[in-house]
Design an enzyme around this catalytic site. Structure first.
Site, PDB file in Angstrom:
ATOM      1  CG  LEU A  98      -1.821  -1.229   1.364  1.00 52.50           C
ATOM      2  CD1 LEU A  98      -2.623  -1.140   2.661  1.00 52.50           C
ATOM      3  CD2 LEU A  98      -2.754  -1.370   0.168  1.00 52.50           C
ATOM      4  N   GLY A 106      -1.809   6.572  -2.054  1.00 51.14           N
ATOM      5  CA  GLY A 106      -2.958   6.525  -2.970  1.00 51.14           C
ATOM      6  C   GLY A 106      -4.020   5.565  -2.439  1.00 51.14           C
ATOM      7  CG  HIS A 107      -3.235   1.329  -2.211  1.00 57.87           C
ATOM      8  ND1 HIS A 107      -1.887   1.141  -2.366  1.00 57.87           N
ATOM      9  CD2 HIS A 107      -3.822   0.665  -3.233  1.00 57.87           C
ATOM     10  CE1 HIS A 107      -1.660   0.406  -3.436  1.00 57.87           C
ATOM     11  NE2 HIS A 107      -2.818   0.102  -3.995  1.00 57.87           N
ATOM     12  CB  SER A 163       2.455  -1.283  -5.786  1.00 56.20           C
ATOM     13  OG  SER A 163       1.295  -0.934  -5.072  1.00 56.20           O
TER      14      SER A 163
END
Ligand code: PAF
Length: 284
Positions: free
Chosen positions: A33, A36-37, A186
């Protein structure tokens, strides 16, 4: 935060939450993560009473030559990052549980899945829609939250939800960027320092296209060419595709006279990055 590994336990919990009339907001991810997540999780917290995040590196959306094995994984790190957010369930199934031997049913939008990223990643979107459809049947979300960086993925999932009558809403959140403009991903961890610098070409070029449109250039093909040319100026970058499309249908646009998306995919060494901007000439 409860961590659930087994699909049937996730489904039992989701069914019981639904019976108790809880609204479930869901953030499907492949883990590793980043901010953004986390922004998607915060949006999910606003939308539902229960937030579920899934972490699953889905083997069916990777091509045989792609980075399934190398894809970064660290469940303990991810769980730690989610700890301070209001996440109720972290669902992290094993691949053998989600795709046991004999698994043979898929969900596919063959036409939309063959466009844009689908040209260089055949079968990718079939893998995405199949796993997302399965996750929706395990989590029963009222809302599912995705990031705009994966614009084509969002469009295909919205279409799937409409076409297959999933009783839920897809919510798309703006792309979160590093301070220098690189879209968070990622896969950014794969970039060496030179590639990391060169990766700024994506956002820089897209911003330039926004400026051209702001200055009155609405010709889709000219904008696409300008985008390809801008990327071509970066020696470490190899263009996969640049395209201006109708934001609703993903069809290439001759003229930017409605909501459009400018989409870009670029290879930097072994890493393929995507980014996009949305254009709204009528300012709706
Ligand atoms: O965007 C992603 O991380 C993945 O494609 C998704 C939606 C979690 C499906 O594996």
């Amino acid at each position: 935060m409860e961590i659930i590994r087994r699909p049937h336990l996730m489904q039992q919990m989701a069914l019981s939450l639904k019976r108790d009339k809880f609204k479930i907001a869901f953030v499907p991810t492949m883990g590793y993560l980043h901010s953004g997540h986390l922004s998607l999780v915060r949006r999910a917290n606003q939308l539902g009473q229960v937030t579920v995040v899934s972490i699953f590196v889905n083997p069916t959306q990777f091509g045989p030559e792609e980075d399934y094995e190398e894809y970064p994984r660290d469940l303990a790190r991810d769980a730690e990052m989610l700890k301070d957010l209001d996440v109720d369930v972290l669902f992290a199934p094993d691949a053998t549980d989600l795709f046991p031997e004999g698994f043979s049913t898929t969900i596919e939008n063959p036409s939309w899945g063959a466009l844009l990223c689908g040209r260089s990643r055949p079968g990718h979107f079939r893998g995405v829609t199949t796993v997302v459809g399965k996750l929706f049947h395990l989590v029963f979300p009222d809302f599912a939250v995705f990031g705009q960086k994966d614009f084509q993925q969002c469009a295909i999932i919205k279409r799937m939800v409409l076409d297959l009558n999933f009783p839920m809403e897809i919510v798309v959140c703006p792309t979160v960027r590093e301070s220098d403009g690189l879209a968070m991903s990622s896969r950014n961890v794969y970039l060496n320092p030179d590639e990391r610098k060169a990766a700024l070409v994506l956002h820089r070029s897209l911003q330039h296209i926004e400026t051209l449109v702001g200055n009155g250039e609405h010709h889709g093909e000219k904008l696409t060419q300008a985008l390809a040319e801008l990327v071509g100026r970066e020696p470490l970058a190899r263009l996969d595709y640049a395209q201006v499309v109708d934001a609703a249908t993903l069809e290439p646009l001759e003229k930017v006279d409605r909501k459009a998306a400018v989409l870009l995919a670029v290879h930097l060494g072994k890493t393929r990055l995507i980014d996009n901007v949305l254009l709204d000439p009528k300012g709706e």
